[in-house]
Design a protein around this motif. Structure first.
Motif, PDB file in Angstrom:
ATOM      1  N   PRO A   1     -51.141  13.209 -15.148  1.00  0.00           N
ATOM      2  CA  PRO A   1     -51.195  12.962 -16.256  1.00  0.00           C
ATOM      3  C   PRO A   1     -49.289  12.658 -16.654  1.00  0.00           C
ATOM      4  O   PRO A   1     -49.444  11.431 -17.044  1.00  0.00           O
ATOM      5  N   ILE A   2     -48.587  13.920 -16.658  1.00  0.00           N
ATOM      6  CA  ILE A   2     -47.536  13.367 -16.755  1.00  0.00           C
ATOM      7  C   ILE A   2     -46.504  12.435 -15.704  1.00  0.00           C
ATOM      8  O   ILE A   2     -46.026  10.813 -16.086  1.00  0.00           O
ATOM      9  N   ILE A   3     -46.795  12.592 -14.389  1.00  0.00           N
ATOM     10  CA  ILE A   3     -47.385  11.581 -13.553  1.00  0.00           C
ATOM     11  C   ILE A   3     -47.543  10.001 -14.184  1.00  0.00           C
ATOM     12  O   ILE A   3     -46.558   9.134 -13.937  1.00  0.00           O
ATOM     13  N   THR A   4     -48.869   9.946 -14.604  1.00  0.00           N
ATOM     14  CA  THR A   4     -49.298   8.377 -14.299  1.00  0.00           C
ATOM     15  C   THR A   4     -48.718   7.988 -15.715  1.00  0.00           C
ATOM     16  O   THR A   4     -48.071   7.055 -15.651  1.00  0.00           O
ATOM     17  N   ALA A   5     -48.649   9.672 -16.813  1.00  0.00           N
ATOM     18  CA  ALA A   5     -47.699   8.525 -17.900  1.00  0.00           C
ATOM     19  C   ALA A   5     -46.442   8.232 -17.354  1.00  0.00           C
ATOM     20  O   ALA A   5     -46.021   6.851 -18.033  1.00  0.00           O
ATOM     21  N   ALA A   6     -45.144   8.905 -16.944  1.00  0.00           N
ATOM     22  CA  ALA A   6     -43.754   7.773 -16.492  1.00  0.00           C
ATOM     23  C   ALA A   6     -44.183   6.957 -15.447  1.00  0.00           C
ATOM     24  O   ALA A   6     -43.808   6.112 -15.495  1.00  0.00           O
ATOM     25  N   ARG A   7     -45.091   6.366 -14.747  1.00  0.00           N
ATOM     26  CA  ARG A   7     -45.328   5.627 -13.367  1.00  0.00           C
ATOM     27  C   ARG A   7     -45.705   4.148 -14.799  1.00  0.00           C
ATOM     28  O   ARG A   7     -44.958   3.767 -14.592  1.00  0.00           O
ATOM     29  N   ASN A   8     -46.565   4.831 -15.740  1.00  0.00           N
ATOM     30  CA  ASN A   8     -47.105   3.427 -16.718  1.00  0.00           C
ATOM     31  C   ASN A   8     -45.951   3.362 -17.531  1.00  0.00           C
ATOM     32  O   ASN A   8     -45.876   2.438 -18.422  1.00  0.00           O
ATOM     33  N   GLY A   9     -44.597   4.284 -17.507  1.00  0.00           N
ATOM     34  CA  GLY A   9     -43.062   4.002 -18.608  1.00  0.00           C
ATOM     35  C   GLY A   9     -43.954   4.124 -20.054  1.00  0.00           C
ATOM     36  O   GLY A   9     -43.183   3.703 -21.354  1.00  0.00           O
ATOM     37  N   ASP A  10     -44.789   5.364 -20.121  1.00  0.00           N
ATOM     38  CA  ASP A  10     -46.036   6.183 -21.277  1.00  0.00           C
ATOM     39  C   ASP A  10     -44.410   6.641 -21.945  1.00  0.00           C
ATOM     40  O   ASP A  10     -45.688   7.833 -21.404  1.00  0.00           O
ATOM     41  N   ALA A  11     -43.852   7.059 -22.369  1.00  0.00           N
ATOM     42  CA  ALA A  11     -42.749   8.137 -22.743  1.00  0.00           C
ATOM     43  C   ALA A  11     -43.506   8.825 -24.085  1.00  0.00           C
ATOM     44  O   ALA A  11     -43.815  10.266 -23.598  1.00  0.00           O
ATOM     45  N   GLY A  12     -44.502   8.024 -24.806  1.00  0.00           N
ATOM     46  CA  GLY A  12     -45.355   9.146 -25.979  1.00  0.00           C
ATOM     47  C   GLY A  12     -46.065  10.517 -24.848  1.00  0.00           C
ATOM     48  O   GLY A  12     -45.557  11.498 -25.216  1.00  0.00           O
ATOM     49  N   SER A  13     -46.398   9.555 -24.324  1.00  0.00           N
ATOM     50  CA  SER A  13     -47.694  11.024 -23.802  1.00  0.00           C
ATOM     51  C   SER A  13     -46.693  11.091 -22.584  1.00  0.00           C
ATOM     52  O   SER A  13     -46.771  12.682 -22.291  1.00  0.00           O
ATOM     53  N   VAL A  14     -45.403  11.714 -22.274  1.00  0.00           N
ATOM     54  CA  VAL A  14     -44.352  11.729 -21.483  1.00  0.00           C
ATOM     55  C   VAL A  14     -44.202  13.122 -22.449  1.00  0.00           C
ATOM     56  O   VAL A  14     -44.584  14.146 -22.272  1.00  0.00           O
TER      57      VAL A  14
END
Length: 187
Positions: A33-46
């Protein structure tokens, strides 16, 4: 039981027996999940993943860390976030590149500033002996070159072929960068 059902049952047993580390995966394809969030630029999920205890040094199957992903894509807010959670700046990918090298090559000055401020080794070299300064010089990122020089990057280091950052700049026809490197004592 069909082959498909047998495979799914085996995976469930393997994941269940693997303990807490298995919980980091989204699905059977191994997406973290944290990798996917980073790739998507989703700082909130990170941020949510970090708050839930996911390591800031989590890497994908290729050894690419969250900090590297952010540095490669200019997602400097995510880079700053994982650095606050003690992301390591010295981790290298398969080619020996650090997050600083990746950000420097692409000219993401804000990412470079954050990584340098986290005490990254500005003179670290990859498997070819190429440093962040050489990468920035080759791509003509003058602001990045000046920032690295201010952080004590050595303009006279050579790669394994004997080339300095000035040579990288000159071969790429980056005259302003080559001049800045000379002004900083480079040869």
């Amino acid at each position: 039981m069909s082959n498909w059902n047998r495979m799914v049952a085996t995976c469930v047993v393997l994941f269940a027996s693997a303990g807490p580390a298995a919980a980091q995966y989204d699905n059977f394809y191994g997406q973290v999940p944290i990798i996917t969030a980073a790739r998507n630029g989703d700082a909130g999920s990170v941020q949510r993943e970090l708050d839930a205890g996911t390591s800031a040094n989590t890497a994908d199957a290729n050894g690419t860390t969250v900090l590297m992903i952010a540095s490669t894509s200019g997602k400097c807010r995510i880079a700053e976030l994982v650095l606050k959670y003690k992301a390591r700046t010295d981790v290298k990918d398969k080619e020996g590149n650090t997050a600083l090298m990746l950000a420097s090559e692409r000219g993401y000055v804000d990412c470079v500033k954050s990584i340098v401020a986290a005490h990254a080794d500005v003179n670290a070299a990859n498997r070819q002996g190429i440093t962040a300064l050489m990468k920035a010089a080759r791509t003509g990122n003058l602001d990045t070159v000046q920032l690295l020089l201010a952080a004590k990057a050595d303009p006279n280091l050579t790669d394994y072929a004997g080339a300095t950052a000035i040579r990288y700049a000159e071969e790429s026809r980056q005259k302003r960068v080559a001049d800045a490197l000379r002004a900083a004592g480079g040869s």
